[in-house]
Motif scaffolding. Structure first.
Motif, PDB file in Angstrom:
ATOM      1  N   VAL A 102      32.705 -21.494  -8.179  1.00  0.00           N
ATOM      2  CA  VAL A 102      32.219 -21.930  -6.630  1.00  0.00           C
ATOM      3  C   VAL A 102      33.566 -22.760  -6.174  1.00  0.00           C
ATOM      4  N   ASP A 103      33.617 -22.406  -4.815  1.00  0.00           N
ATOM      5  CA  ASP A 103      34.784 -22.880  -4.293  1.00  0.00           C
ATOM      6  C   ASP A 103      34.510 -24.201  -3.158  1.00  0.00           C
ATOM      7  N   LEU A 124      30.528 -23.681   7.204  1.00  0.00           N
ATOM      8  CA  LEU A 124      31.900 -23.516   6.472  1.00  0.00           C
ATOM      9  C   LEU A 124      32.632 -24.757   6.197  1.00  0.00           C
ATOM     10  N   PRO A 125      33.141 -25.132   5.118  1.00  0.00           N
ATOM     11  CA  PRO A 125      34.116 -26.120   4.683  1.00  0.00           C
ATOM     12  C   PRO A 125      35.530 -25.785   5.589  1.00  0.00           C
ATOM     13  N   GLY A 136      33.859  -9.065   5.753  1.00  0.00           N
ATOM     14  CA  GLY A 136      34.415  -9.408   4.573  1.00  0.00           C
ATOM     15  C   GLY A 136      33.109  -9.958   3.593  1.00  0.00           C
ATOM     16  N   SER A 137      33.347 -10.077   2.386  1.00  0.00           N
ATOM     17  CA  SER A 137      32.617 -10.645   1.471  1.00  0.00           C
ATOM     18  C   SER A 137      32.515 -11.923   1.144  1.00  0.00           C
ATOM     19  N   ILE A 138      31.288 -12.509   0.984  1.00  0.00           N
ATOM     20  CA  ILE A 138      31.096 -13.850   0.359  1.00  0.00           C
ATOM     21  C   ILE A 138      30.081 -14.101  -0.322  1.00  0.00           C
ATOM     22  N   THR A 139      29.990 -14.866  -1.203  1.00  0.00           N
ATOM     23  CA  THR A 139      29.053 -15.279  -2.190  1.00  0.00           C
ATOM     24  C   THR A 139      28.159 -16.342  -1.963  1.00  0.00           C
ATOM     25  N   VAL A 140      26.865 -16.278  -1.611  1.00  0.00           N
ATOM     26  CA  VAL A 140      26.092 -17.572  -1.232  1.00  0.00           C
ATOM     27  C   VAL A 140      25.219 -17.832  -2.092  1.00  0.00           C
ATOM     28  N   ASP A 141      25.245 -18.967  -3.107  1.00  0.00           N
ATOM     29  CA  ASP A 141      24.274 -19.094  -4.234  1.00  0.00           C
ATOM     30  C   ASP A 141      24.297 -18.274  -5.147  1.00  0.00           C
ATOM     31  N   ASP A 176      19.705 -27.702   3.728  1.00  0.00           N
ATOM     32  CA  ASP A 176      19.674 -27.198   2.484  1.00  0.00           C
ATOM     33  C   ASP A 176      21.078 -26.710   1.967  1.00  0.00           C
ATOM     34  N   PRO A 177      21.811 -27.363   0.891  1.00  0.00           N
ATOM     35  CA  PRO A 177      23.014 -27.029   0.457  1.00  0.00           C
ATOM     36  C   PRO A 177      23.063 -25.563  -0.299  1.00  0.00           C
ATOM     37  N   VAL A 178      24.115 -25.015  -0.151  1.00  0.00           N
ATOM     38  CA  VAL A 178      24.314 -23.745  -0.943  1.00  0.00           C
ATOM     39  C   VAL A 178      25.875 -23.665  -1.503  1.00  0.00           C
ATOM     40  N   ASN A 179      25.897 -22.843  -2.423  1.00  0.00           N
ATOM     41  CA  ASN A 179      27.219 -22.814  -3.233  1.00  0.00           C
ATOM     42  C   ASN A 179      27.752 -21.675  -2.559  1.00  0.00           C
ATOM     43  N   LEU A 180      29.185 -21.780  -2.491  1.00  0.00           N
ATOM     44  CA  LEU A 180      30.084 -20.657  -1.865  1.00  0.00           C
ATOM     45  C   LEU A 180      31.240 -20.384  -2.653  1.00  0.00           C
TER      46      LEU A 180
END
Length: 202
Positions: A102-103, A124-125, A136-141, A176-180
């Motif tokens: 996770v970034d 987005l941080p 593009g691609s991103i991973t969310v949770d 709610d928080p999510v991992n990116l």
């Protein structure tokens, strides 16, 4: 290595808070089939190592660094989680290349439902903004998704009924928080180009 295609919606069955870590017990009959000590399973996009496995559950230790960089610290007994086993050599790459590292974390800002899908807006941080681009691609949770819009401090994704029904993204609410996890290829390209520029400047 993962693909971001969630295999199972699991559940946290026990949490043990330690001085600088946590131990989680998670239920996932599919992903634990044949799992043994030392195997990897992605939990909400975070690659964890199986400590014990049996009866459709597994235990994983989560160190302080992982708790700091992800939203796993907010999990409690009964929390639902996205689970994925590592990609096997020779399998189809259904999503994109995902490391389970996770970034950073984002926050769900808004949800806009429509008849057949739902648009979700995520904060987005700043340090990740340059890696997120439209289409593009991103991973969310742990879910591999395509970016619809990308701004300096937010992005949107479009969720199909399958994703809404079979992952935790169907129940995430604003706040709610999510991992990116951003595209690792983009990070490597940036690093290589930076090194080349430094070399040329000498």
């Amino acid at each position: 290595m993962f693909t971001g295609i969630v295999e199972e919606l699991g559940e946290v069955t026990a949490v043990e808070k330690l001085a600088d870590a946590s131990r989680f017990r998670l239920r996932g009959p599919l992903v634990t089939e044949g799992a043994k000590h030392g195997d990897s399973i992605a939990v909400n996009g975070v690659c964890l190592t199986v400590v014990e496995s049996g009866d459709g559950e597994f235990t994983a230790d989560v160190m302080a660094e992982t708790l700091k960089r992800s939203s796993l610290g907010a999990l409690d007994v009964g929390s639902r989680v996205n689970l994925e086993r590592p990609m096997a050599v020779g399998d189809r790459l259904g999503g994109h290349i995902v490391q389970g590292h996770v970034d950073g974390t984002g926050t769900v800002l808004d949800r806009t439902p429509s008849e057949h899908w739902e648009i979700v807006k995520v904060a987005l941080p700043a340090h990740l903004s340059r890696y997120v681009v439209e289409k593009g691609s991103i991973t969310v949770d742990g879910v591999s998704l395509t970016v619809v819009e990308a701004a300096a401090d937010w992005f949107t994704v479009s969720l199909i009924p399958t994703t809404l029904a079979l992952t935790t993204l169907g129940v995430k609410r604003p706040g709610d928080p999510v991992n990116l996890e951003v595209d690792v290829i983009a990070k490597y390209v940036e690093r290589l180009l930076g090194a080349e520029a430094e070399e040329n400047a000498k």
